[in-house]
Structures are given as C-alpha cells and as structure tokens.
Design an enzyme around this catalytic site. Sequence first.
Site, PDB file in Angstrom:
ATOM      1  CG  ASP B 164      -1.726   1.229   1.368  1.00 55.57           C
ATOM      2  OD1 ASP B 164      -2.436   1.539   0.407  1.00 55.57           O
ATOM      3  OD2 ASP B 164      -1.647   1.898   2.406  1.00 55.57           O
ATOM      4  CG  ASP B 166      -1.932   7.418   0.112  1.00 53.08           C
ATOM      5  OD1 ASP B 166      -1.100   8.322   0.018  1.00 53.08           O
ATOM      6  OD2 ASP B 166      -2.763   7.138  -0.772  1.00 53.08           O
TER       7      ASP B 166
END
Lengths: 170, 896
Positions: B164, B166
């Site tokens: 991922d 963010d």
Amino acid sequence: MFFIKELTHTIMLHPSYFGPRMQQYLESKLYSDVEGTCSGQFGFIIAVVSISDIGKGMVLSGNGQAEFVTRYRAIVFKPFKGEVVDGVVHNVTRMGIFAEVGPLNCFVSQQLLHPDLKFDPSSNPPSYTSQDQVIENNTKIRIKIIGTRVDATEIFAIGTIKEDHLGVIE
Amino acid sequence: MSSSSSQLFLPPGTPFPVTLVTIQAKPSDSVQRGSPLLTYSFSSQPSSPGERPQVLFGTWDCPVEGTIERWCVKERDVITSDEKVVLYISEPCKHGVQMGGLCALCGKDMTQSDYTGFSNEARASIQMTHSANGPKVSLEEAQRIERETAEHLLSTRKLSLIVDLDQTIVHATVDPTVGDWIKEGEAWEARQANNKVSPEAENGSNEPSQVEDDEVNPNWEALKDVKKFRLGPESFGLPSWPDKRTKGKERAVETQGCLYYVKPRPGWLGFLSSVATKYEMHVYTMGTRAYAEEVCKAIDPDGKFFCGRILSRDESGSLTQKSLQRLFPVDTSMVVIIDDRADVWEWSPNLVKVIPYDFFVGIGDINSTFLPKLDASTSTVPQMPPATAGREPQTDPGPTPSASTPGPLPDDSQSNTISTSSADEAVAAEILQKEMIARNSLALEAQVEERPLAKLQEELQEAANGQLASESPASSISGQGENTSKPSETPGEKHHHRKALLKNDDVELQRIKRLLDIVHEQFFEAYDTQPSDNGGNAKILNKAQPSSSILYDVRIIIPGLRLQTFDGLHILFSSVIPLDTRPETTDIWNLAEAFGASCHTEFSSEVTHLVAAKRGTAKIDQARKRGNIKIVWLAWFTDSIARWERQDETSYLMDEPRSLSATAPDTASSPAPPDAQQISSDPEPDADDWDVEPGSRKGDSGTVTPGVAAQGGGTVDEDELDDLKRISEESRNLELSLSWEDVDEELREFLASGDEEDDNDDEDDDGDDGASSKGVRRRSGNDRRETGGSVSGTSTPRTRRKRLRSLTPSEAGLNSGNDDLLRSPLSKRKKLAKERQNASRLKESISPEEFGHYALPTVANAREEDEEDGDEDDESIFGDDDEDDFLARELEEEMG
C-alpha cells in the site's frame, strides 16, 4: 490492408469565412476533420490523397451557414482477419503483449506466443524471453490478425505470432 | 487450443423436473451452436385451479460448438436441476481469454447472444491484470497463469508482496505550507553554501554573526527528501462539477490541479531494495492511477521495484474495499500484504498490518475519504484507559486541531462524517461513487485552503514562546541539552527556539522488514522440507483451497506469527468489554485470540494477565490478592498487537492505588489517569525490579537536577510510563536526600509557570535517547492513532490533571518523610489489600451518614474534583470513596 477510397465529408461553413480564402479554409478543414479518424465501415483514414470535389456550398435557410458536401480520395487502413501486419510492442503483461500496428491496437495472448517465450516478471521493463529472442517494449513483431472488433469509431484486433514467419523481426 | 472437455448443463430456465424423450446427437458427432441436442417433456403448472396439468414438450439446442464426447444421461431419465452434468463436449476453443469482446485465442466475437441464452462472454470474467480494461480470463485460465507465476516465484525463491502507498511507505499531503517550508529550507541551504565560500574569500570578516543569526525552518531537516508533483484536475476523476461550486477560489484546484508533497517513510530505499530480493512487489493503492504512478516515480524512479505492477482505485473496481482476488484470483498462499488499514482487506490472513505513517501531523490519508472511517479498525482496539485519551504529544494551550479532532483527517471532519454515513450503503452505486470522489477532492481543497500544518506549527510556536517566557533557568538548561541532539539546529541555541513540527523518527519499516524476512524464511523452510516432487507442488497450485497438509502457505505462517505474540498467556479483561455484550463476540476478544492469548471471563488459576482500562475494579483487587497476575493497562495489549510483539509489561503495569499521605486524596480520588497516581510507590508483588528498572530506562535526564527532570520528564505524555519514571526519579530524589527548600522552591516555580509546563513534551521526545525515548516515541505515535477511537467520554479535564501533577514535588517530600512506608514490606501491603478487599464498599450500601463520617476536608476536596469530572459512573465513585476511606484510615494509623 490499405485502400484508396473515395469518400464524402460534409462541412458546415460559417458566413464569416465566405470570401477569397474560402477554398483554402475548406481544404484545411477537411484535412483536420477526417485524417486520423476511424470509422467502422472504412477503417482508419490515414491521409487525404486528393479532393475531387469541394462541393457547391448550399446556403442553408435559417442560419446562413453554407453546407459543402466534399468528395475526396483517401488512403484508408482496414485490418482483416488473416492479414499479416507489422507492429511495435508497447506493453508487455503476463497475459500477453499489446502491439501498435500504426493506429491499430492489437493484443497477442500469451498462449499465442511461441511456447519457448516465457514471461519474465523480474526484468525491467517486463519481457518475454526465449533462448534467442526477447520481446519487450519497442520490439518490432510480425503479427497475423485472427480477429477484429469493429465499433463505430474504433477497431481492435487480436493477433497471433505462433506460426511460421511470425514474431520478432529485425 | 483444445484442452479437456467442457461440461454442459441444462439452462437455468428449464422447467424442472423434465423427462428426456429423445437424444438427437450421438457421441463424436460434431455440433454447431444451435444444433438440437435433445427433447424433453414436462408437466405444466395449471394456470387455473380446476385445470388438469398438461404434458408439454421442449427442446434443448447446443449452446457451443464442438464435438460431443459422451452423454451422462439416457432417454427417459428425469433431470431435476441445472446442476447435473448432461454431456461432455470438446470444444475447439474454450474462449478462456477474452479481450475487448473478442476471444483472444481464436478471435471470435464473444458479444453475440442468441436464443440459447448462453453467454460466451461470461465464461471469462476474471480480471487479473493491473490495467482496467486488460484481458479477462476464465477460472481455468487464471489457475494456469497462477501456476506459472507460482512456479516462477518458487524457482527464484520469491513471494508476492502487495504494498500500500498512503501511510504505509509514504505520507502525502497537499498542504501548501509544506511547499513554503521547502522553499525556505532550500533558500537557507543556498545561503549556507554561499556563506561557506565567502568567509574563505574574505578571510572571516563580519559574516559569521550573520550566519549564526540565520535560522533554518525547523522542519527542513525532515522535509529534505520530500518529493513533489502536480496532478491535473482530470486526476480527480470528475470531468464536470456540480454547479454550486463556481466560486473562483474553490476552482483553483479544479483548474490547476494540486501540488502533492510526498514524504517517503524513513528507510524506504533500503526497505524496498532489500525486500525486492525476496518479494515480487505490487502496488495496490486507493489513490488514482495518476497519483499512484507519480508516487511510484518518486520512490522507484527506475521502475525496478514495481515494474509497472501498479493497481489503483481506477482499476480496483471498488472504492471501499481492496480485494486480493483482484490480482490473485485463485491462489493466495504466496501473497503477503502490507497495509496500514486492516479493514479494507477484511482482516485477511495474508495481511501484515503496518502502523500508519503520520509524518504530516494530522493530515491522515489523503486518499481515504471514501473509505469507511478509521473507526472501523480502531474499534477493535477499543477504548484506551481514560488516561490515554487525552494523551497527545502536543503542546497545551487550548485545543489544538489534532488534539480536538481525533479522526485521521482533522480538517475535513465535516465532509468526512458525511462520507462515512454514505460509505456503507454506497458500495457500488456509481452516483455515490462520484459523490465520494467529489468529496475527496473537496477534502483536498479544504486542506489546500486551511493549511492545517501551518496552524499546528503556529500553535507549537506560540506555545514555545510562552514556555520560554516562564521557563526557569534550570529547566531551560535541560531543554537545551535536548535540543542539541537535533542535527539541524544552529549553534545559537539561546535565541533559537523554533520547534520542529515534523519529525523524522519513524522506524516502522525496519520492523516490517524483519517480519517479512521471517515470513519469507519460514515459507521456504517449509517448502524445502516438503517432499519436493512436482506432484506436491501441483497439488497446492491447482486447487483454490490448498489441502491442510501443505505447510508452505503464507496464510498459515502469518497468523502463526501473530499467535506467538501472546503465546501461552491467559488474559482476563477488566472494564474493557461492555457488560451487555457477550465477551466472546467482541472484537477485542477475537483479537486477543488471534494473537495467541486465551481469554477468560472469570478468574482461574491459569490467568496470567489482567488487562484493565481503569482502576479500582473488583477484578483488579482480586488479581492483586492472587499476587501472581500482572495487572496491565490496555495500552500494553494494544501496543503489543500493533507491534506483533509482547511488550515488556513493566512499563504498563498498573501501580497499586495505595496512597500514603495527606496529599493523597487528590490523586486517589480518580480512578482515571495513571499519572494522578504518581505517588503510589508500592511495587507489584512479582515485579521485584520495579524500583530499578524504570529508573535505568530513564537514562540521562534523571541525572540533571532530579526535581526538574521530574517536572520536565514527567510531562512527556500523560503516560504511565512517565509515571514510572517520575516515581523512580522521586525515589532517587530521596536517595540523594535533597533539601526541602529546593523542593519547595521547585514547586513554587512550577506552580507559577502554570499551563506552559506541558511544552516540554517535544523536547523530551527528541532528547531522551536509548530505550526510554523509543518507548516515548512509540507511545506518542500510538496515541495519535488511538485517540481516534476513544475520545468520547474519556477526556479528562487537562487542567485538573495538571494540578495534580504540580503537586508532585511535595508529595515526593512527604514520601521521604515516611521512608519506611515507601518501602513497606510485602506482607503489610498484602494485609492491607486483603483488608480493603474484605471491606469492599462495592458490596455494601453506604448511607449518607457514613459518607459524612469519612468526609475529611481533603476528601471533600476530592469530591469536588469528582464533580468537575462529571462523567464518571457510579461504580467508580464508590470505588473512590472506598479508596478515600482507606486512605483516611491509613492516615489515622500513621498519625497515631
């Protein structure tokens, strides 16, 4: 396959353009309107060869614009099933490769590559490699089209390189 | 292209049950689409009641072309459902890969539909490439491709890793303040470079004084590796905007797009390059395609880590969930996920949860506005003990934005709440999706306009100034000592008190790397020990559900690692799980079991840990009585879970609420903040090192002037850890036998300094080194995260806590007076505990007279405080009185 085809195109001309340079304006308008477009019926219009008739220019009642029905000859490119074309690879995924045949986008499934060509996800950019061949971005390949999808404004093709004389070209 | 034969079923629309009448094609016949295969008879449902059922006939035509291999039915058979295989047919092409409505293998048009109702297009419905309109495949084909991928991975000894972006490996913001700060920093760098050259040229004229005055933005050091890029308005995914938004100012984002600032998590380069040798990495983000590509360009400029394996929300197919099946439709046994949100993955067993990276303080995840609000995940890490709720590594005057708004996106909480309410219903509705996207960009705009970072920095600054004004010389010394450890500081410490809001102190990636290494190692260990015939391989890879005998499965390894966290522990919760729920169904219960603990509802001989959210519960008393149970704050539990490591209980132990002196009622009055209990000095029965260990953890600052350190150090976070430190320092105080005048002097100064005292927080964070600072930092990170879940009803008034704290020195003094009590023998404590246990006021009714009897003046004070608090429930009040009562008695004992 390429054809020279006689086509027509209708141009609406605003009265402000009526004048000595009208002819030139109509021609440039025709080029910009049709070149590079794609119609399902005729394929991609590559270039206008000549203008056989620029049209009479009928002024429409009501809004004052002139309607020119232009007849012109153009080179068109229409892919057919079974046709062999040359293209440039622009995307390689584990599902297969995408090649550009001029304006035409063509997908070659991984199953329709030669079995020796193996996808190598760790290479950068990703590629298919065999002992003597590498297919990666910007590789030139010869493809046989096995199916086309023709929409009103778009053509898309499926190809194979799993036959003799197909595949990477120097 | 022909492979194994395909099964044909009667279409679902057939009026079952049907009886076969004739079969019209023989095996090895070749059939076209539409050739008749069989006729059948069925009895019609009577349309009106009186009618007799009629026997009707129907035909079934072949939906595909191919050669019939064999029939599975005979004439006069009765077929009752569409799940029975009727015949096997071998097709020239099964259309397993389709692209843009064409079969990618034979080139046939797949979109045609006819009366047979059989859709070729539906045969290949799995999208497993990273692009949105890439080829789709059938299940069979997906399995084949995954088998190939798995073989390749195994041969290179790699696993797949979904990363991922963010808040996991980067933190992004659109706050223009960052840009200003970077400009400031760059200008400063340029000046420094000039100054370096010029003194040499001019042989040291009056330049140096200027150099010293030249102050860099305090955040510059941390901002140095921040990357920026601009995304055009089209990246917001909304071509046209609602009409209401036509104001010029608001249109700025729309017309020019946004300037994004991306801070990679410290150590990202080392992390990525070392993980790349063991994992094939994919990016899966909730940002837009353009955003994902830009971020990847920033952290992976050559594209050698991700190689274009980027999946963004444009391709994901869902705005609220991430799906492992999107990329790995069949076999997920070799896939590891790292993400800061577990809820979007539905707590997948492949997930290694990362502690969110919160560099731009209070910004949160700029791409998560349409995700369910973070509560979803924090609710499983439920209410912190009351004390931790207000705990914020923030400065103190007034409510700072990040302290007052707990959510991940403080500044657009308004828009956020709207989206939360709608996010649940609107899973697929496109309109709502658009709304959510619009809201997301609204949130971005809000951020651009409101500049939350600038505000925070300003507040920090103000606070710092205020502190400077009232700082006693002694404490400013200690403050400076801590300041110097910051590399970016200029030598002129005295007039340099700008504080850094942004810090470069995150070590989470190292932990994640360690975990990933372990997973990789265990996987291939298991793989190597497995009998290495290819049949075994194929078995796992062919099946969607690997048989349980296969040990090399990430989905076994990762939960296994998790299980080790609390392995062998038996946990009892106190005031954590609401009474009206069944404990076995609560999230925290399940979480504890997922991490390897056994949970209990009642005391038994097995219980090893009591996890409590507040003081004075019956269970705590009982646990103390038993003696061998560690009583810890809930923070121990949540920290252990966040770090996948059983934390050392010492710093989380709940000190015994046994106070010793007349000043005690203040502290004893509340069950809440642990730092209100500074004075309690009784060690846990089994924690013999109590007096030693916390002190040794404290390290340097304890050695300055103990009294000052107690002030400064004690206020780091409102944190039990600090209480421990404070206590240890106080006890050291005693050992050093400081004069009373000093202590009183300190106290006066301290009281005079008022609210500003909390400002030491940040310095302490930076200044302490070694284990203690680590602890503090980690805690503060957690607090930031956890306050999200636990604001309501738990915020204890700060002023009150401060007052309590400010009493510390004198309390310490009293302690020293009663030296023998401080080191009271175990037996006495036990006796007292027993006494209290037996006389527990919870069990009896108390009349007002009795209240009056115990209401010594000090106790009355305590009551007032209680009233201030307001939000305490009955039980805790009783508990207090019990304590007060106990204290009063103790006091009497001492006096006479």
